[in-house]
Scaffold this motif. Structure first.
Motif, mmCIF file in Angstrom:
data_model
loop_
_atom_site.group_PDB
_atom_site.id
_atom_site.type_symbol
_atom_site.label_atom_id
_atom_site.label_comp_id
_atom_site.label_asym_id
_atom_site.label_seq_id
_atom_site.Cartn_x
_atom_site.Cartn_y
_atom_site.Cartn_z
ATOM 1 N N PRO A 9 47.015 50.482 5.792
ATOM 2 C CA PRO A 9 48.369 50.911 6.129
ATOM 3 C C PRO A 9 48.710 52.220 5.420
ATOM 4 N N GLY A 10 49.262 53.146 6.157
ATOM 5 C CA GLY A 10 49.545 54.467 5.607
ATOM 6 C C GLY A 10 48.649 55.532 6.232
ATOM 7 N N ARG A 39 59.669 65.672 21.088
ATOM 8 C CA ARG A 39 60.197 64.305 20.931
ATOM 9 C C ARG A 39 61.580 64.432 20.301
ATOM 10 N N ASN A 62 52.538 55.811 16.661
ATOM 11 C CA ASN A 62 53.976 56.083 16.759
ATOM 12 C C ASN A 62 54.357 56.709 18.098
ATOM 13 N N GLU A 89 67.635 54.655 14.976
ATOM 14 C CA GLU A 89 66.302 54.469 14.395
ATOM 15 C C GLU A 89 65.513 53.419 15.184
ATOM 16 N N THR A 90 64.208 53.632 15.213
ATOM 17 C CA THR A 90 63.349 52.626 15.849
ATOM 18 C C THR A 90 63.022 51.551 14.809
ATOM 19 N N PHE A 121 71.917 60.854 16.050
ATOM 20 C CA PHE A 121 71.725 61.765 14.910
ATOM 21 C C PHE A 121 72.324 63.130 15.240
ATOM 22 N N GLY A 151 51.501 61.146 15.154
ATOM 23 C CA GLY A 151 52.450 60.073 14.891
ATOM 24 C C GLY A 151 53.339 60.407 13.705
ATOM 25 N N VAL A 184 58.569 51.237 8.330
ATOM 26 C CA VAL A 184 57.836 52.195 7.504
ATOM 27 C C VAL A 184 58.637 52.545 6.244
ATOM 28 N N GLU A 185 59.939 52.588 6.377
ATOM 29 C CA GLU A 185 60.772 52.838 5.209
ATOM 30 C C GLU A 185 60.667 51.687 4.211
ATOM 31 N N MET A 228 53.141 45.779 17.208
ATOM 32 C CA MET A 228 53.853 44.694 17.885
ATOM 33 C C MET A 228 54.614 43.842 16.864
ATOM 34 N N GLN A 239 62.434 60.913 14.488
ATOM 35 C CA GLN A 239 63.149 59.915 13.683
ATOM 36 C C GLN A 239 63.682 60.489 12.370
ATOM 37 N N PRO A 267 67.192 60.804 18.048
ATOM 38 C CA PRO A 267 68.134 59.926 18.741
ATOM 39 C C PRO A 267 69.469 60.639 18.941
ATOM 40 N N PHE A 300 57.466 61.102 13.697
ATOM 41 C CA PHE A 300 58.443 60.562 12.744
ATOM 42 C C PHE A 300 59.323 61.679 12.202
ATOM 43 N N LEU A 340 51.025 50.668 11.240
ATOM 44 C CA LEU A 340 51.081 51.216 12.583
ATOM 45 C C LEU A 340 50.295 52.525 12.597
ATOM 46 N N PRO A 366 54.420 50.467 4.404
ATOM 47 C CA PRO A 366 53.492 50.802 5.492
ATOM 48 C C PRO A 366 52.795 49.554 6.041
ATOM 49 N N ALA A 389 60.116 50.715 14.092
ATOM 50 C CA ALA A 389 58.999 51.260 13.315
ATOM 51 C C ALA A 389 59.512 52.047 12.111
ATOM 52 N N THR A 390 60.555 52.821 12.318
ATOM 53 C CA THR A 390 61.114 53.603 11.216
ATOM 54 C C THR A 390 61.614 52.682 10.112
ATOM 55 N N TYR A 421 47.789 57.342 9.558
ATOM 56 C CA TYR A 421 48.424 57.526 10.857
ATOM 57 C C TYR A 421 47.680 58.578 11.668
ATOM 58 N N ILE A 440 62.208 61.033 9.546
ATOM 59 C CA ILE A 440 61.707 60.455 8.304
ATOM 60 C C ILE A 440 60.317 61.027 8.049
ATOM 61 N N LEU A 477 58.718 51.971 19.831
ATOM 62 C CA LEU A 477 59.458 52.365 21.032
ATOM 63 C C LEU A 477 60.767 51.611 21.153
ATOM 64 N N ARG A 491 56.744 46.747 21.109
ATOM 65 C CA ARG A 491 56.183 47.800 20.262
ATOM 66 C C ARG A 491 57.325 48.377 19.414
#
Ligand SMILES: Cc1cc2nc3c(=O)[nH]c(=O)nc-3n(C[C@H](O)[C@H](O)[C@H](O)COP(=O)(O)OP(=O)(O)OC[C@H]3O[C@@H](n4cnc5c(N)ncnc54)[C@H](O)[C@@H]3O)c2cc1C
Ligand SMILES: Cc1cc2nc3c(=O)[nH]c(=O)nc-3n(C[C@H](O)[C@H](O)[C@H](O)COP(=O)(O)OP(=O)(O)OC[C@H]3O[C@@H](n4cnc5c(N)ncnc54)[C@H](O)[C@@H]3O)c2cc1C
Ligand code: FES
Lengths: 452, 391, 89
Positions: free
Chosen positions: A134-135, A45, C55, C28-29, A51, A141, C35-36, C63, A149, A48, A145, C52, C39, C31-32, A137, A151, C77, C74
């Motif tokens: 939440p948290g 993956r 990922n 960055e998405t 980056f 996933g 999450v930052e 969503m 991404q 971007p 990240f 989420l 969560p 989602a990123t 994953y 992160i 994505l 999403r």
């Protein structure tokens, strides 16, 4: 994007890339569609383009895959259709396929004489008390990240499950500067060692595939990350988000959890197309059945890579090459003998990788290690269906009937997450699971509507 | 060999509801279902409770519209049946009867609505015509392009996932025997009564009820009967959940559309857009296999929904499915005893989610010896000519 | 936690999530960015907090609504864009 292609490849991972490369030079109009913006698949993956990442995925293990990715990205005359999800495919009157794609700018359709499904796999979702906090994953996933991404979705992470990939993920997290509170394998170390010892030849031949896990483990140990075996998850605790996990060895504080119990093929598209499927492996799920040229049971539809069974990136690459040759053969671009010669070496390598994958399947087998669900444990996250809501439906009914009665599998993910759990609960090996329905991903109504 | 007073083939809404009424009345009932309960049309349908004349009856000439209007008596009974159903079955079926709107977008469609309402009123159905603003006043989600709407205060919807199962459970509770995964493979008339068989059992009964939806004609054929019921495949769609917004059943008088919001918040969109029936290798239709979606149906259905209630345009579609139901040669349901084969009852065709509970009750009533003249208009007698050469 | 070592990012921009102004980097998405922030990204059908999960586009638990357009996407994505307004839940 053109309206018509000779071949549409769904998935730009190792398998899809390999097929496209194998067909290079035959003058075919090829489109490769992927819902990720860039090719690479799950294993590569990409970050971007905006980056700059130094030494991205630098390890030796990834060298061959990176090389292939570079070749793929350099291919000319191929339409890369990134950032588009394939929602479904159907047959048009002229026997070609019509694919419905959705992206940021709406829905498009394209026609292709042949379609190769190389949609890979997804993490197996494993319900346990607290897993919807939440948290929590999918381990893959978290890894995405980290590698894409850039992160880390937590400061102290616990990885738990049965799949050795969690060692690599923990290693990547630590290398990124975050901390891993523990890596927990539900199975015992002895059991894993025993399986390796039972297949010394496979293990030795594939030492290079095992080494990274070993090296990762050594590095984790050096950094003081506890890697523990025979430790099962009992539950994940927290108020509004993860605060820790409870395991058979006690409590471990953390702010994120990665569940790593294995992978299941992405099967929505082949099932929707009516292709023959088989039970995929110990983790569950459905794999597309293929012949020696990666043809599915649906004429003109091919599958390669982890859509046909989770066997790793190297096997996916091989299968992609074979599919490419098979498609060239079927389109009359290669004579049978030439096609066979082209893939003879690939077939041998493929067989070797599949043997190793079978060993890995046994080592990582989550059966017998699934956490115990409580009556209040949510099985279907989309619809918040608890185990308790399902129990009364488990009377011999089909998965589809349970879905209708309980809403389990009725949400936006189309049951991708809960189906393996439900089928485990049903215990009926003949049950084909939920009917796969359009659309494979949610799509805005306005995008689908006929013009005004 | 097991014997029953009544044998029922088919565990959809009609079969299960009939089993319940008969068993409650003291009859010994055995029902055989090929798959799981309620997984045919009864589990795939839109869940609309529609009492206004359907669009399909209005666009095929005056004669049909006239004939269909005479089923209004059945609709009136169905309204009462549905209003009492949850209490009677002691089950939460998410029955909502807050009213239904059948909208019109053109002057011509308004004309159709007017004639339709006149017919309905003459038959004792309390529908009325609202102009566009009146319609929007009670249904603010309607598009500005809606010129008028037929309003029935009784229309609404119920949870198709729950209703058939609730009937089945009530039937079992009342003593009926329901056998799942038992496809009936043969059926024949005896000197007295009937005999049917599935893989592992042969059963005899004084009466036989054929309530197997799109398969009804197949089972009738086993009895050497023609029954002009044909399988048709339809498209349905569900959106993601959304905050409550659409209280009514919404239909369109000139386009194929039905729309409603489930208790969970999904909006179900259908309205009779075709799907393609699967074919068996011998070229006959195979209602058992999943019909294929037709792209133009999907696009057309979405467009009709958006033109009617524009807010749905932004919602995500999460699932489209296809279901198979039966349509009769004259579009009206076929319900009742077959004149040339006393003791053999048939119930198929029509909108038998809305009308199924009533069909079942009336059939049971008639079998119990109390005439049910409301069924006369839908009796299989009107097709007896087809069986006059069947010996 | 954004990884700092060996990663070069372009100049950040801001966007709104539920009215809250957040910083994001090109590429960055959504989602990123979420999450930052936390969560917690919404609520499940039963009202509990939702995060989420996959990922990778398959679980559909992420969503979010892009405002004012209203399109629901999403987050994992979809790239974050300068000035974007995002609604949760
Ligand atoms: C999250 C995750 C992380 C992983 N990490 C590793 C790892 O670090 N090391 C390792 O050895 N193995 C890893 N694996 C296993 C790995 O995926 C495979 O070994 C390898 O990538 C498989 O290659 P493939 O070509 O079959 O599929 P993939 O590489 O998964 O490629 C499939 C592609 O298809 C696309 N796709 C799927 N469905 C659609 C659709 N409907 N529309 C459009 N595009 C679609 C996906 O976006 C994806 O890019 C991981 C798996 C997952 C799920
Ligand atoms: C997509 C769709 C939307 C619809 N929307 C509406 C609506 O909104 N409102 C409305 O009023 N109506 C609607 N209908 C029609 C309605 O669903 C049907 O009229 C009704 O469900 C019929 O019920 P049934 O019990 O007769 O048939 P079914 O529910 O089809 O049941 C027949 C049963 O017979 C079984 N069977 C078949 N062969 C055999 C055999 N050999 N042995 C044993 N069992 C057998 C089948 O497995 C099946 O379960 C819709 C139909 C469809 C398909
Ligand atoms: S997190 Fe699963 S689809 Fe985005």
């Amino acid at each position: 994007m053109a309206e018509r292609y000779d071949l549409a490849i769904v998935g730009g991972g190792p398998a899809g890339q390999a097929a496209a490369l194998a067909l290079q030079g035959h003058g075919l109009a090829v489109a490769v569609i992927d819902e990720q913006p860039h090719p690479g698949g799950q294993i590569l993956r990409q970050p971007p383009r905006e980056f700059g990442v130094t030494g991205w995925m630098g390890g030796k293990v990834y060298a061959a895959l990176r090389r292939q990715l570079g070749q793929f990205e350099a291919l000319s005359g191929l339409d890369w259709l990134g950032g588009r999800s394939v929602l479904g495919l159907s047959r048009s009157s002229d026997a070609s396929f019509v694919l419905t794609l959705s992206g940021r700018s709406g829905v498009e359709t394209l026609r292709a004489r042949r379609v190769l499904l190389a949609t890979g796999c997804q993490d197996l979702a494993v319900p346990l008390p607290g897993w919807t906090l939440p948290g929590v994953y999918a381990a893959g996933g978290i890894q995405a990240f980290v590698k894409s991404q850039q992160i880390v979705p937590g400061k102290r992470i616990v990885l738990a499950g049965t799949h050795p990939l969690q060692l690599l993920i923990a290693d990547q997290i630590v290398a990124a500067g975050a901390s891993v509170s523990a890596v927990m394998f539900a199975q015992s170390r002895q059991a894993m060692a025993r399986l390796l010892a039972e297949s010394p030849l496979v293990a030795a031949r594939q030492a290079s595939a095992l080494l990274p896990a070993g090296a990762a483990m050594a590095r984790l140990r050096r950094r003081g990350v506890p890697v523990r075996f025979g430790e099962s998850l009992l539950g994940i605790v927290g108020g509004e988000r993860v605060e820790g996990v409870r395991s058979s060895a006690g409590e471990t504080a953390c702010d994120a959890v990665g569940l790593c119990y294995g992978f299941v093929p992405q099967s929505a598209l082949p099932r929707m197309a009516g292709a023959g499927m088989r039970a995929a492996g110990p983790a569950g799920g459905w794999a597309a059945e293929c012949d020696a040229w990666q043809r599915t049971s649906v004429a003109g539809l091919y599958a390669a890579g982890e859509t046909t069974g989770v066997a790793g990136a190297a096997a996916a690459q091989c299968a992609g090459r074979i599919a490419g040759a098979g498609i060239a053969l079927d389109l009359g671009l290669l004579a049978p003998g030439a096609a066979e010669r082209r893939v003879a070496g690939v077939r041998r390598a493929h067989a070797k990788h599949l043997k190793f994958a079978a060993l890995l399947d046994r080592i990582a087998d989550p059966t017998g290690h699934f956490p115990v669900m409580a009556p209040s444990t949510i099985v279907c996250r989309c619809e918040a269906v608890r185990l308790a809501d399902l129990v009364s439906c488990l009377d011999g009914r089909s998965a589809n009937a349970v879905k209708l009665a309980s809403r389990c599998g009725m949400g936006p993910c189309q049951g991708r997450n809960c189906e393996p759990t439900l089928l485990r609960l049903l215990g009926d090996r003949a049950d084909p699971g939920f009917s796969a329905r359009f659309p494979a991903r949610p799509v805005m109504l306005g995008d689908l509507a006929a013009p005004e | 060999m097991r014997k029953a007073d009544v044998l029922i083939v088919g565990g959809g809404l009609v079969g299960c509801a009939t089993a319940w009424h008969l068993a409650r009345g003291g009859a010994q009932v055995t029902l055989l279902e090929a798959g799981d309960i309620g997984m045919g049309a009864s589990g795939q349908n839109a869940g609309s409770l529609h009492f206004q004349l359907e669009r399909r009856f209005l666009e095929n000439g005056e004669a049909l519209a006239e004939q269909a209007a005479r089923t209004a008596a059945l609709s009136r009974l169905a309204i009462d049946d549905w209003r009492g159903l949850e209490a009677e079955l002691g089950a939460d079926l998410h029955v909502v009867m807050d009213g239904g709107l059948m909208v019109a977008e053109t002057a011509e469609q308004v004309g159709v609505l007017e004639r339709k309402i006149a017919r309905e009123n003459a038959e004792g159905l309390a529908t009325r015509l609202l102009d566009g603003d009146e319609a929007r006043a009670i249904a603010p989600y309607l598009s500005a392009g809606i010129l008028a709407a037929g309003f029935s205060g009784d229309e609404g919807h119920a949870d198709a996932r729950a209703v058939t199962r609730a009937f089945a459970e009530a039937a079992a509770h009342a003593g009926a025997i329901l056998r799942m995964r038992s496809p009936v493979t043969s059926a024949r008339r005896l000197d007295r009564g009937f005999e049917i068989a599935c893989a592992d059992e042969t059963l005899q009964g004084d009466r036989l009820v054929i309530a197997c939806g799109a398969w009804t004609a197949q089972i009738c054929a086993r009895l050497n009967l023609h029954m002009p019921l044909f399988p048709v495949a339809l498209l349905m769609n569900a959106t993601e959940r959304t905050a409550k917004g659409l209280r009514h059943l919404v239909q369109h008088v000139g386009r194929r559309l039905s729309m409603k919001q489930t208790h969970a918040g999904n909006i179900l969109i259908g309205g009779g857009w075709p799907a393609r029936l699967a074919q068996a290798p011998d070229g006959t239709f195979d209602p058992r296999r999943r019909p294929e979606m037709i792209a133009a149906s999907l696009a057309g259905n979405m467009r009709a929904a958006i033109d009617t209630a524009p807010f749905v345009a932004k919602l995500n579609l999460i699932r489209s499915w296809t279901g198979v139901t039966a349509i009769s040669a004259d579009q009206l349901p076929i319900v009742g005893e077959v004149p040339s084969m006393p003791g053999c009852w048939v119930a198929g065709g029509g909108s038998a989610f809305t009308l199924g509970p009533t069909f079942a009750r009336l059939m049971a009533q008639a079998m119990g010896g109390r005439a049910a003249p409301e069924l006369d208009i839908v009796s299989p007698a009107r097709f007896e000519h087809l069986n006059s050469f069947m010996g | 936690m954004r990884i700092e070592s060996k990663v070069e990012r372009q100049a950040p921009f801001s966007l709104q999530v539920e009215g809250e102004t957040l910083r994001a980097y090109p590429g960055e998405t959504i989602a990123t960015v979420l999450v930052e922030r936390s969560p917690v990204i919404g609520h499940m059908a039963n009202g509990d907090a939702q995060g989420l999960f996959c990922n990778m586009g398959t679980c559909c638990l992420c969503m979010v609504t892009i405002l004012p357009e209203g399109r629901r996407v999403r987050a994992c994505l979809t790239a974050a864009e300068p000035g974007m307004e995002i609604g949760l839940g």
